[in-house]
Design a protein around this motif. Sequence first.
Motif, mmCIF file in Angstrom:
data_model
loop_
_atom_site.group_PDB
_atom_site.id
_atom_site.type_symbol
_atom_site.label_atom_id
_atom_site.label_comp_id
_atom_site.label_asym_id
_atom_site.label_seq_id
_atom_site.Cartn_x
_atom_site.Cartn_y
_atom_site.Cartn_z
ATOM 1 N N ASN A 5 0.815 -1.200 0.000
ATOM 2 C CA ASN A 5 0.000 0.000 0.000
ATOM 3 C C ASN A 5 0.856 1.261 0.000
ATOM 4 N N ASP A 6 1.891 1.246 0.845
ATOM 5 C CA ASP A 6 2.787 2.402 0.915
ATOM 6 C C ASP A 6 3.439 2.653 -0.432
ATOM 7 N N LEU A 10 3.211 6.011 -2.582
ATOM 8 C CA LEU A 10 4.423 6.748 -2.920
ATOM 9 C C LEU A 10 4.601 6.920 -4.423
ATOM 10 N N SER A 11 4.128 5.919 -5.169
ATOM 11 C CA SER A 11 4.321 6.056 -6.610
ATOM 12 C C SER A 11 3.038 6.556 -7.287
ATOM 13 N N GLY A 12 2.073 6.908 -6.462
ATOM 14 C CA GLY A 12 0.867 7.517 -6.998
ATOM 15 C C GLY A 12 0.022 6.627 -7.882
ATOM 16 N N ALA A 14 -2.427 2.642 -7.985
ATOM 17 C CA ALA A 14 -3.197 1.710 -7.168
ATOM 18 C C ALA A 14 -2.365 0.514 -6.740
ATOM 19 N N ARG A 15 -2.776 -0.089 -5.637
ATOM 20 C CA ARG A 15 -2.045 -1.257 -5.138
ATOM 21 C C ARG A 15 -2.003 -2.353 -6.200
ATOM 22 N N SER A 16 -3.110 -2.496 -6.922
ATOM 23 C CA SER A 16 -3.134 -3.556 -7.932
ATOM 24 C C SER A 16 -2.117 -3.290 -9.035
ATOM 25 N N THR A 17 -1.829 -2.033 -9.248
ATOM 26 C CA THR A 17 -0.825 -1.713 -10.260
ATOM 27 C C THR A 17 0.559 -2.134 -9.776
ATOM 28 N N VAL A 18 0.838 -1.854 -8.512
ATOM 29 C CA VAL A 18 2.118 -2.287 -7.948
ATOM 30 C C VAL A 18 2.232 -3.804 -8.076
ATOM 31 N N LYS A 34 8.139 1.988 -14.687
ATOM 32 C CA LYS A 34 9.391 2.606 -14.251
ATOM 33 C C LYS A 34 9.217 3.364 -12.953
ATOM 34 N N LYS A 35 8.112 4.099 -12.881
ATOM 35 C CA LYS A 35 7.853 4.910 -11.695
ATOM 36 C C LYS A 35 7.785 4.012 -10.456
ATOM 37 N N VAL A 36 7.018 2.950 -10.599
ATOM 38 C CA VAL A 36 6.857 2.027 -9.476
ATOM 39 C C VAL A 36 8.191 1.379 -9.110
ATOM 40 N N GLN A 37 8.901 0.928 -10.121
ATOM 41 C CA GLN A 37 10.175 0.270 -9.846
ATOM 42 C C GLN A 37 11.161 1.190 -9.161
ATOM 43 N N LYS A 38 11.086 2.453 -9.505
ATOM 44 C CA LYS A 38 11.985 3.414 -8.889
ATOM 45 C C LYS A 38 11.708 3.507 -7.384
#
Lengths: 344, 344
Positions: A5-6, A10-12, A14-18, A34-38
């Motif tokens: 969730n965090d 932080l990457s703006g 949804a959790r499902s996207t992460v 890329k944003k998430v991986q960063k």
Amino acid sequence: MLTMNDIAELSGCARSTVYAVLNHKSWVSENTRKKVQKVIAEHQWTPDRMAAGLVGGSTNLIALILKDVLNPFNSQIVEGINSVLRPLDYNALLLSTMDEHSRELEALKVARSYRVDGMIITPQQVGVDLSHLWKIKEAGEPCITFGCSPGIDFSYLDLDEGASTVRIVGYLSELGHRRIGFLKGPDTSLSAKQREDGFREAVMMKQLEYRPEYSGKGGATLKDGFEGAKKLFSLEVPPTALICYNDLVAAGAYRAAEESGLSIPGDVSIVGFDDIELASVFGPPLTTVRQPCFEMGQWMARQVIAEIDKKRSGEPVVTESKQFIGELIIRESTAPPRGKKYEN
Amino acid sequence: MLTMNDIAELSGCARSTVYAVLNHKSWVSENTRKKVQKVIAEHQWTPDRMAAGLVGGSTNLIALILKDVLNPFNSQIVEGINSVLRPLDYNALLLSTMDEHSRELEALKVARSYRVDGMIITPQQVGVDLSHLWKIKEAGEPCITFGCSPGIDFSYLDLDEGASTVRIVGYLSELGHRRIGFLKGPDTSLSAKQREDGFREAVMMKQLEYRPEYSGKGGATLKDGFEGAKKLFSLEVPPTALICYNDLVAAGAYRAAEESGLSIPGDVSIVGFDDIELASVFGPPLTTVRQPCFEMGQWMARQVIAEIDKKRSGEPVVTESKQFIGELIIRESTAPPRGKKYEN
DNA sequence: CTGAAAGCGCTTACAG
DNA sequence: CTGAAAGCGCTTACAG
């Protein structure tokens, strides 16, 4: 500790996207990926496998239940196992039993408590209650055993124990030895039993002198070897050659020979089992049976994984066994017996 | 797999009662306690530690991040660690790095993913990026390192590396050696660096011949020792004594000596480090520095547990270091140099 | 891509 | 002792 969730926050996204990024779902845009991986990299975050395991039903944990890891032979097996587990993202929960029944039970319990996906075990196999192993089988848990567990259909690694011992006896008798001693392994070990059977058989076949007192104390450590050999060396008519359960036991025999003032191979020839790396720098270099331990570890690891995969996909698990062949490595601890034993 | 609910149902009581039995709450009647325990035993059930860890916040898992377990020295440490973890119901997640930076990072990630309660690590310490260790420190995770990690305040196990090396050089120079070679360990190892520094210092102090080419190839395996020693032995003016990073490296030097036709200690004296169990059956028995590895493992394990307990109870964690002293064990691989080196 | 929901098997806290 | 509720951090399935 951050949660999924965090990371999402932080990457703006949804959790499902992460979750999708982590599991390489195709629908995630290059950009958000890329944003998430960063964010993940920045915080050195990894999903909690405990939580994932709880719902997903797998922990990626394999229990390694061995007697101990003090024997270099076992260490090699461990590294062999790790070499296949690691690239597949499985990890080893190392449990040692010290060859005690109660600790074997305890280790199994620990393994269960972590809900390991599978296990690799070197169980006690002779003259002990095997019901705990039965229960594993009944529960259908992937489990590979080192050596056959009598009556229980696990996949197992097989060694040509008897044949190797026969080969050693043949070699020694060709050298001219007629009085061969045997330092047998632990009473509960099947491989020890098979080696002893092979020894008895070969001694009969070759019509060598057989004396019950030539079968020395069992055990698997240097200390066991020392004590067993001491006894044999102090017999009225001591053996002129000694076959040891493993290289550590052989090392103990070396020490006993030294203390007894016997030279190797002058007064007594010594043969080991395993061919641990250091056997070649023993004084003198040890004649022994080489076991491909690293490969043995690899085979067992591949086999558990295969069974885990089968189980997961619902296919029936077909157990397999694979035989590994020992190779007699002749070095300098063996020679023809001296004419007049111990007389100098 | 049964759950706590199943156990409750089977024993005809509430889940909270099962929980109470498991955790020895005093209010459970003798009668129901027995009933529940019977059901638990019958089904060989244990609570799922993954689930328990998820809510309770502890997994009872300790990551053991070592270079490998092939060196008997490390195996002893592992058994020492296990000997204290087991009675306290902690378990070891064994991860080997093979002394590669990327694998150290990976191991740390795996440890995090299992939410280990603490870790014991033998990190690379010299000339590498230590930011991954920094992050552990910042996160406040209980972590003990083998040897000091420069600039990072972990509890660590300290060895009198330099002093031991000085002692060895002193001993060799008393024997009459003036040309002493040194097979240094891995470049990234602090203990290797400290031993090398001690060596340099001692050579200066004793006014021995110093030649840069006497500091041989680093490494920690038998193969490394073999290659390093080979090179030193083929020098125009070879050293008459050789100090090796560890006993495995020394074993490699033994093999190299044999191949080069040199006798130990006649042509060259050899000293190791660690005093692994088999050092005493080397041919000849190895002079080496004994490290109390089992106790070292025990200390590290006790220390992580202490830090975990402190963290749990909210007390501030005070890091500690403990120095272990090596003991020079003189055997038969060392002797005065021969008058005329390699001449006959 | 988002968002809400259910559930894995426990622990914790609490009312009865 | 019981029972119900909330929540740990994920996965899974699904509607939008």
